[in-house]
Design a protein around this motif. Structure first.
Motif, mmCIF file in Angstrom:
data_model
loop_
_atom_site.group_PDB
_atom_site.id
_atom_site.type_symbol
_atom_site.label_atom_id
_atom_site.label_comp_id
_atom_site.label_asym_id
_atom_site.label_seq_id
_atom_site.Cartn_x
_atom_site.Cartn_y
_atom_site.Cartn_z
ATOM 1 N N ILE A 3 0.855 -1.187 0.000
ATOM 2 C CA ILE A 3 0.000 0.000 0.000
ATOM 3 C C ILE A 3 0.887 1.232 0.000
ATOM 4 O O ILE A 3 1.872 1.303 0.747
ATOM 5 C CB ILE A 3 -0.926 -0.024 1.229
ATOM 6 C CG1 ILE A 3 -1.922 -1.186 1.095
ATOM 7 C CG2 ILE A 3 -1.648 1.296 1.409
ATOM 8 C CD1 ILE A 3 -2.815 -1.383 2.295
ATOM 9 N N ARG A 27 2.973 2.907 -8.733
ATOM 10 C CA ARG A 27 2.417 1.932 -9.688
ATOM 11 C C ARG A 27 2.530 0.524 -9.095
ATOM 12 O O ARG A 27 3.562 0.135 -8.572
ATOM 13 C CB ARG A 27 3.143 1.994 -11.017
ATOM 14 C CG ARG A 27 2.945 3.330 -11.695
ATOM 15 C CD ARG A 27 2.718 3.235 -13.181
ATOM 16 N NE ARG A 27 2.537 4.579 -13.733
ATOM 17 C CZ ARG A 27 1.376 5.238 -13.744
ATOM 18 N NH1 ARG A 27 0.297 4.687 -13.246
ATOM 19 N NH2 ARG A 27 1.295 6.450 -14.253
ATOM 20 N N GLU A 30 -1.727 -1.749 -4.041
ATOM 21 C CA GLU A 30 -3.123 -2.167 -3.896
ATOM 22 C C GLU A 30 -4.048 -0.960 -3.741
ATOM 23 O O GLU A 30 -5.143 -0.910 -4.274
ATOM 24 C CB GLU A 30 -3.253 -3.082 -2.684
ATOM 25 C CG GLU A 30 -4.614 -3.681 -2.508
ATOM 26 C CD GLU A 30 -4.898 -4.794 -3.490
ATOM 27 O OE1 GLU A 30 -6.081 -5.056 -3.725
ATOM 28 O OE2 GLU A 30 -3.948 -5.401 -4.032
ATOM 29 N N CYS A 31 -3.597 0.020 -2.962
ATOM 30 C CA CYS A 31 -4.322 1.275 -2.788
ATOM 31 C C CYS A 31 -3.324 2.321 -2.293
ATOM 32 O O CYS A 31 -2.168 2.001 -1.987
ATOM 33 C CB CYS A 31 -5.497 1.122 -1.816
ATOM 34 S SG CYS A 31 -5.053 0.896 -0.092
ATOM 35 N N ILE A 50 -3.933 5.429 -10.572
ATOM 36 C CA ILE A 50 -2.983 4.350 -10.280
ATOM 37 C C ILE A 50 -3.648 3.243 -9.456
ATOM 38 O O ILE A 50 -3.498 2.067 -9.751
ATOM 39 C CB ILE A 50 -1.766 4.915 -9.516
ATOM 40 C CG1 ILE A 50 -1.039 5.941 -10.391
ATOM 41 C CG2 ILE A 50 -0.825 3.807 -9.078
ATOM 42 C CD1 ILE A 50 -0.040 6.783 -9.640
ATOM 43 N N ALA A 51 -4.378 3.660 -8.405
ATOM 44 C CA ALA A 51 -4.998 2.703 -7.474
ATOM 45 C C ALA A 51 -6.090 3.444 -6.701
ATOM 46 O O ALA A 51 -6.104 4.676 -6.676
ATOM 47 C CB ALA A 51 -3.945 2.153 -6.506
ATOM 48 N N TYR A 84 -7.413 -4.752 4.969
ATOM 49 C CA TYR A 84 -6.698 -5.344 3.844
ATOM 50 C C TYR A 84 -5.907 -6.530 4.353
ATOM 51 O O TYR A 84 -5.166 -6.413 5.339
ATOM 52 C CB TYR A 84 -5.733 -4.341 3.189
ATOM 53 C CG TYR A 84 -6.393 -3.423 2.197
ATOM 54 C CD1 TYR A 84 -6.559 -3.810 0.864
ATOM 55 C CD2 TYR A 84 -6.869 -2.181 2.573
ATOM 56 C CE1 TYR A 84 -7.168 -2.976 -0.051
ATOM 57 C CE2 TYR A 84 -7.473 -1.334 1.666
ATOM 58 C CZ TYR A 84 -7.621 -1.744 0.347
ATOM 59 O OH TYR A 84 -8.233 -0.906 -0.559
#
Length: 193
Positions: A3, A27, A30-31, A50-51, A84
């Motif tokens: 992350i 890049r 996950e977030c 990107i996320a 997560y």
């Protein structure tokens, strides 16, 4: 699972937009968690290419020092509690750092922000100072500022990553450079403590 962590971007106060390699480094995450003082929501839009982005509303986003109040946006809250990979991650802008016991402590602040569900990780901003600590088994991370590190003039600052691929979460801070990023050198950092 990785992350991206960022805070205190201060766009356009610091510069018209973030350093291009901030986007490059995120890049594949996950977030992205932005710990506030964004100042312009198009920063979240760009990061969102990107996320998924979750952002904490900072004091500067609420108009402190005469700044423009940022509009309501579903990606922008005072606090987030996300899950997560089996870990609960809290996100906010401000915590009492440095602590001022007995009342203004990180552990008490975590209980105040998340009374029903204590996070495993807390990501915060506000100080512009990169920091990784553990308080009462909670990993507490400030990624610093990519634009105004330590509240100094515009220069390459820091960003962070949270790794959720083991039994315990772990965080790392990276120093932005003209050519990309480098692992943060804690031994020779400008940390005041």
């Amino acid at each position: 699972m990785k992350i991206g962590l960022i805070s205190d971007t201060h766009i356009p106060e610091a510069m018209p937009e973030l350093w291009p390699h901030v986007y490059e480094q995120f890049r594949g995450v996950e977030c992205i968690l932005h710990a506030g003082d964004i100042y312009q929501l198009d920063v979240i839009d760009r990061l969102g290419d990107i996320a998924p982005v979750y952002a904490a509303r900072g004091n500067g986003d609420d108009g402190s020092s005469g700044r423009e109040v940022q509009p309501d946006d579903p990606r922008l809250r005072d606090t987030w509690l996300l899950e997560y990979n089996g870990f609960k991650i809290g996100l906010t802008h401000y915590i009492p750092m440095p602590e001022m016991p007995p009342h203004l402590t990180v552990s008490r602040w975590i209980d105040k922000l998340f009374p029903d569900d204590r996070p495993n990780v807390l990501v915060y901003g506000d100080t512009h100072v990169e920091q990784i600590d553990i308080y009462d088994d909670v990993l507490v991370v400030n990624p610093g500022s990519p634009t105004f590190p330590h509240n100094l003039n515009l220069q390459f600052g820091t960003l962070g990553f949270l790794h959720l691929d083991g039994k315990k979460p772990r965080a790392e801070i990276h120093q932005l450079t003209a050519s990309g990023i480098e692992p943060f050198d804690w031994e020779n950092s400008r940390r005041p403590w």
